[in-house]
Design an enzyme around this catalytic site. Structure first.
Site, PDB file in Angstrom:
ATOM      1  N   GLY A 137       0.829  -1.341  -0.063  1.00  9.73           N
ATOM      2  CA  GLY A 137      -0.055   0.122   0.030  1.00  9.73           C
ATOM      3  C   GLY A 137       0.939   1.209   0.077  1.00  9.73           C
ATOM      4  O   GLY A 137       0.219   2.565   0.302  1.00  9.73           O
ATOM      5  N   GLY A 139       2.387   2.451  -2.617  1.00  2.41           N
ATOM      6  CA  GLY A 139       2.192   3.183  -3.771  1.00  2.41           C
ATOM      7  C   GLY A 139       3.551   3.117  -4.705  1.00  2.41           C
ATOM      8  O   GLY A 139       3.828   3.603  -5.743  1.00  2.41           O
ATOM      9  N   LEU A 140       4.239   2.140  -4.177  1.00  2.00           N
ATOM     10  CA  LEU A 140       5.588   1.917  -5.039  1.00  2.00           C
ATOM     11  C   LEU A 140       5.701   0.596  -5.606  1.00  2.00           C
ATOM     12  O   LEU A 140       6.948   0.143  -5.951  1.00  2.00           O
ATOM     13  CB  LEU A 140       6.876   2.044  -3.919  1.00  2.00           C
ATOM     14  CG  LEU A 140       6.982   3.484  -3.235  1.00  2.00           C
ATOM     15  CD1 LEU A 140       8.294   3.491  -2.453  1.00  2.00           C
ATOM     16  CD2 LEU A 140       7.150   4.452  -4.412  1.00  2.00           C
ATOM     17  N   GLY A 141       4.666   0.040  -5.800  1.00  2.00           N
ATOM     18  CA  GLY A 141       4.669  -1.367  -6.406  1.00  2.00           C
ATOM     19  C   GLY A 141       5.203  -2.561  -5.784  1.00  2.00           C
ATOM     20  O   GLY A 141       5.786  -3.450  -6.182  1.00  2.00           O
ATOM     21  N   SER A 143       3.936  -4.595  -3.595  1.00  2.00           N
ATOM     22  CA  SER A 143       3.273  -6.219  -3.829  1.00  2.00           C
ATOM     23  C   SER A 143       3.650  -6.967  -4.842  1.00  2.00           C
ATOM     24  O   SER A 143       4.095  -8.254  -4.847  1.00  2.00           O
ATOM     25  CB  SER A 143       1.875  -6.085  -3.763  1.00  2.00           C
ATOM     26  OG  SER A 143       1.328  -5.806  -2.532  1.00  2.00           O
ATOM     27  N   ASP A 187       3.441  -2.681 -12.655  1.00  8.65           N
ATOM     28  CA  ASP A 187       4.171  -2.721 -11.636  1.00  8.65           C
ATOM     29  C   ASP A 187       5.182  -4.116 -11.885  1.00  8.65           C
ATOM     30  O   ASP A 187       6.313  -4.141 -11.355  1.00  8.65           O
ATOM     31  CB  ASP A 187       3.519  -3.123 -10.318  1.00  8.65           C
ATOM     32  CG  ASP A 187       3.099  -1.595  -9.809  1.00  8.65           C
ATOM     33  OD1 ASP A 187       3.149  -0.738 -10.552  1.00  8.65           O
ATOM     34  OD2 ASP A 187       2.082  -1.735  -8.845  1.00  8.65           O
TER      35      ASP A 187
END
Length: 369
Positions: A137, A139-141, A143, A187
């Site tokens: 979560g 926002g930097l990919g 997962s 991502d």
């Protein structure tokens, strides 16, 4: 070395105490890492059904922040997965059916799919240790970087030689199809390939165009950029579903925002390869204004206030780096005023860092036993 596995010394990361007797020292410890990314423009145009109908594109660069994974072979037919980020571990037998129950489903899906690939070597068991430089979560990919890292690692353990495209495509299918997680495909490809890329999405394929960005331009970007973590991790599902619904129902504002993202990604790509960092900063601000048209849920009062303060004190432009609602923000500033912008964001409660870019995509190597 005889056939009996010997105990491993205390190490970090290492097998759990009950698993030390089963460490297989006849096979090497493997490690992998995949980079996190900053999306400059085009986010949302990689989310179905937009790319199938109109074609999408994203401009992104990867950071020297990574999702790490370590695989230590076992002899007892057990697989364990330990996540430092979530603070717990799971275990199951190599022949057990995989249960998707919200507990480390990403690595479980990768393990389940790879061990069924034709040509994969039989799995006798292993311990898998995971750690990521940013939380889910963010926002930097992160997962998708975890998924790409685990796929690269487990594939090598199973004797598979997957290309960057194959790793990214498998990661996308696992996340979006097997696990049903809403989202796009930028991502997975950013994490697999690394570097600065202009990524194009159509109904039939994804094409990654690596960009030849001069070292001086990269240094100037690092010199003028700030990353600011809002402290609020977000679940992007509801934002993506809202964006998708608005697009499919023909919402004029959402359509305008998505189509503008494509144009801005193209313009920003040209500015990047030409080394025009100030132009990138101004276009970043345009990308943020257009992104907000895609869903009313993308911004928050905290994000609005951070943006206002940054622009008032020397930022040329900024935006949220992921789907929105929280996570990280990225700003490009006049360098002589970057420290002032940083202090404004810190005073607001954000955690500020200076990004360093990485050219490496997913990488695996042999570790020490």
């Amino acid at each position: 070395m005889d056939d009996e596995a010997r105990s491993t010394p205390e190490s970090s990361p290492g097998p759990s105490p009950e698993g030390r007797a089963y460490v297989d020292y006849r096979r090497p410890v493997l490690r992998a890492r995949a980079p996190l990314r900053v999306s400059f423009a085009g986010g949302g145009t990689d989310v179905a059904p937009f790319p199938e109908r109109e074609g999408g594109c994203v401009l992104s660069g990867t950071l020297s922040q990574f999702a790490y994974s370590t695989l230590r072979p076992r002899t007892d037919g057990r697989i364990t997965v330990q996540s430092l980020d979530f603070g717990y571990s799971i275990g199951f037998g190599v022949d057990d059916p995989v249960e998707y129950n919200g507990e480390l489903d990403l690595p479980k899906a990768a393990i389940a799919r790879i061990r069924e690939v034709p040509g994969a070597l039989p799995v006798s068991g292993f311990d898998l240790f995971l750690h990521t430089a940013a939380p889910p979560g963010s926002g930097l990919g992160s997962s998708s970087a975890v998924m790409v890292s685990v796929i690269g690692l487990v594939a090598q353990h199973c004797g598979l030689d997957l290309t960057q495209y194959e790793i990214a495509e498998l990661a996308y299918r696992l996340e979006r199809e097997d696990l049903g997680i809403p989202g796009g495909s930028q991502d997975q490809y950013a994490a697999a390939f690394g570097g600065f890329n202009f990524i194009e999405f159509t109904a039939d394929q994804v094409v990654v165009n690596p960009l030849r960005v001069r070292s001086a331009t990269v240094h100037e970007l690092e010199h003028n950029m700030l990353l600011a973590f809002t402290g609020q991790t977000r679940v992007s599902d509801h934002i993506i579903e809202d964006q998708r619904s608005r697009y499919e129902t023909g919402n004029a504002e959402a359509l305008e925002g998505l189509r503008a993202q494509k144009e801005l990604a193209e313009r920003m790509k040209i500015a990047l390869v030409r080394g025009e960092v100030d132009t990138i900063g101004r276009l970043l601000g345009e990308a943020w204004r257009e992104k907000q048209k895609m869903s009313s849920r993308i911004t928050t009062p905290l994000i609005d206030e951070a943006m206002r303060r940054a622009l008032d004190h020397g930022a040329l432009g900024g935006k949220v780096t992921g789907a929105g609602g929280g996570g990280h923000m990225v700003f490009i500033c006049e360098f002589e005023r970057r420290h002032i912008v940083a202090q404004q964001l810190i005073d607001l409660g954000l955690t500020v860092s200076e990004p360093i870019f990485s050219h490496d995509g997913v990488t695996t190597w042999r570790g020490q036993n």
